[in-house]
Motif scaffolding. Sequence first.
Motif, PDB file in Angstrom:
ATOM      1  N   VAL A  84     -14.227  59.706 -66.039  1.00 30.98           N
ATOM      2  CA  VAL A  84     -13.705  58.748 -65.338  1.00 30.98           C
ATOM      3  C   VAL A  84     -14.093  57.284 -66.299  1.00 30.98           C
ATOM      4  O   VAL A  84     -12.853  56.707 -66.220  1.00 30.98           O
ATOM      5  CB  VAL A  84     -13.948  58.873 -63.964  1.00 30.98           C
ATOM      6  CG1 VAL A  84     -13.487  57.940 -63.097  1.00 30.98           C
ATOM      7  CG2 VAL A  84     -13.699  60.223 -63.554  1.00 30.98           C
ATOM      8  N   ALA A  85     -15.017  57.568 -66.150  1.00 38.37           N
ATOM      9  CA  ALA A  85     -15.633  56.057 -66.914  1.00 38.37           C
ATOM     10  C   ALA A  85     -15.437  55.665 -68.273  1.00 38.37           C
ATOM     11  O   ALA A  85     -14.339  54.279 -68.645  1.00 38.37           O
ATOM     12  CB  ALA A  85     -17.422  56.052 -66.905  1.00 38.37           C
ATOM     13  N   SER A  86     -15.038  57.167 -69.154  1.00 30.54           N
ATOM     14  CA  SER A  86     -14.464  56.602 -70.026  1.00 30.54           C
ATOM     15  C   SER A  86     -13.031  55.892 -70.197  1.00 30.54           C
ATOM     16  O   SER A  86     -12.286  55.557 -70.807  1.00 30.54           O
ATOM     17  CB  SER A  86     -14.291  57.700 -70.826  1.00 30.54           C
ATOM     18  OG  SER A  86     -15.872  57.353 -71.203  1.00 30.54           O
ATOM     19  N   PHE A  87     -11.965  57.170 -69.741  1.00 29.55           N
ATOM     20  CA  PHE A  87     -10.578  56.302 -69.529  1.00 29.55           C
ATOM     21  C   PHE A  87     -10.810  55.129 -68.937  1.00 29.55           C
ATOM     22  O   PHE A  87     -10.362  54.600 -69.190  1.00 29.55           O
ATOM     23  CB  PHE A  87      -9.967  57.269 -68.247  1.00 29.55           C
ATOM     24  CG  PHE A  87      -8.862  57.537 -67.498  1.00 29.55           C
ATOM     25  CD1 PHE A  87      -7.935  57.623 -68.763  1.00 29.55           C
ATOM     26  CD2 PHE A  87      -8.132  56.573 -66.380  1.00 29.55           C
ATOM     27  CE1 PHE A  87      -6.400  57.152 -68.522  1.00 29.55           C
ATOM     28  CE2 PHE A  87      -7.553  56.245 -66.593  1.00 29.55           C
ATOM     29  CZ  PHE A  87      -6.368  56.109 -67.251  1.00 29.55           C
ATOM     30  N   GLU A  88     -11.669  54.905 -67.727  1.00 34.13           N
ATOM     31  CA  GLU A  88     -11.366  53.018 -67.254  1.00 34.13           C
ATOM     32  C   GLU A  88     -11.987  52.284 -68.107  1.00 34.13           C
ATOM     33  O   GLU A  88     -11.426  50.990 -68.456  1.00 34.13           O
ATOM     34  CB  GLU A  88     -12.433  52.803 -66.229  1.00 34.13           C
ATOM     35  CG  GLU A  88     -11.665  53.728 -65.107  1.00 34.13           C
ATOM     36  CD  GLU A  88     -12.883  54.149 -63.558  1.00 34.13           C
ATOM     37  OE1 GLU A  88     -14.183  53.565 -63.570  1.00 34.13           O
ATOM     38  OE2 GLU A  88     -12.180  54.289 -62.804  1.00 34.13           O
ATOM     39  N   TYR A  89     -12.852  52.851 -69.053  1.00 33.23           N
ATOM     40  CA  TYR A  89     -13.163  51.973 -70.087  1.00 33.23           C
ATOM     41  C   TYR A  89     -11.826  51.833 -71.197  1.00 33.23           C
ATOM     42  O   TYR A  89     -11.388  50.675 -72.373  1.00 33.23           O
ATOM     43  CB  TYR A  89     -14.081  52.627 -71.154  1.00 33.23           C
ATOM     44  CG  TYR A  89     -14.358  51.861 -72.916  1.00 33.23           C
ATOM     45  CD1 TYR A  89     -14.842  50.623 -72.383  1.00 33.23           C
ATOM     46  CD2 TYR A  89     -14.308  52.937 -73.352  1.00 33.23           C
ATOM     47  CE1 TYR A  89     -14.933  49.876 -74.138  1.00 33.23           C
ATOM     48  CE2 TYR A  89     -14.019  51.982 -74.708  1.00 33.23           C
ATOM     49  CZ  TYR A  89     -15.160  50.775 -75.658  1.00 33.23           C
ATOM     50  OH  TYR A  89     -15.432  50.798 -76.310  1.00 33.23           O
TER      51      TYR A  89
END
Length: 196
Positions: free
Chosen positions: A55-60
């Motif tokens: 999720v954090a990677s997608f948002e990045y």
Amino acid sequence: MRNPETTKNLIVSKAISIFNQKGYRATSLSDITKATGMTKGAIYGNFENKDAVAVASFEYAIGRVLDDLRVHIKAAPTAPEKLKAILNYYSKYIENPPIAGGCPVINTSVEADDDHPMLRTRAVGTIAMIKGSLQQIITRGLQEGQIREGVDAHLYASMFYSTISGAILISRVEGNKQSFELIRQGLEMQINAISK
């Protein structure tokens, strides 16, 4: 000792290329540790689990893409020119995406529709935000007399975004940008047709 925020940013900046190329299911924690040079303990010290890294990677990734896109949009003076700037951005994007593996919105949408509810929610939200931004560009163009009266901003924004996404997906599968360029020409003709 590293700053926790710096560590998290390092993890997601390395992990997103793996997720975006291999897929969320196929990416293992070992892939992430190898890419970051960190141990599993270090990863889990910063994220609850692999899904949280995803999720954090997608948002990045979305942040990077949208930041790049905003620069192109802001540089264009009128609504029709802003729409053409978006087309130009994605034309270059096909051959040189800011995130290896192609469009993170498309990749995540395809993979997360059933198996990853958190990622699906993020992808749906991102798509809604992009379509909303396009609708604002068109609405402002209508208000400023740059776009012909009678154009339905909501309908046009949805059609425009869906057409670009489809063209990106087809070009990626075909391994060249010919389909995208053909669709781009069609969309430019439509932009010209609705411009005042």
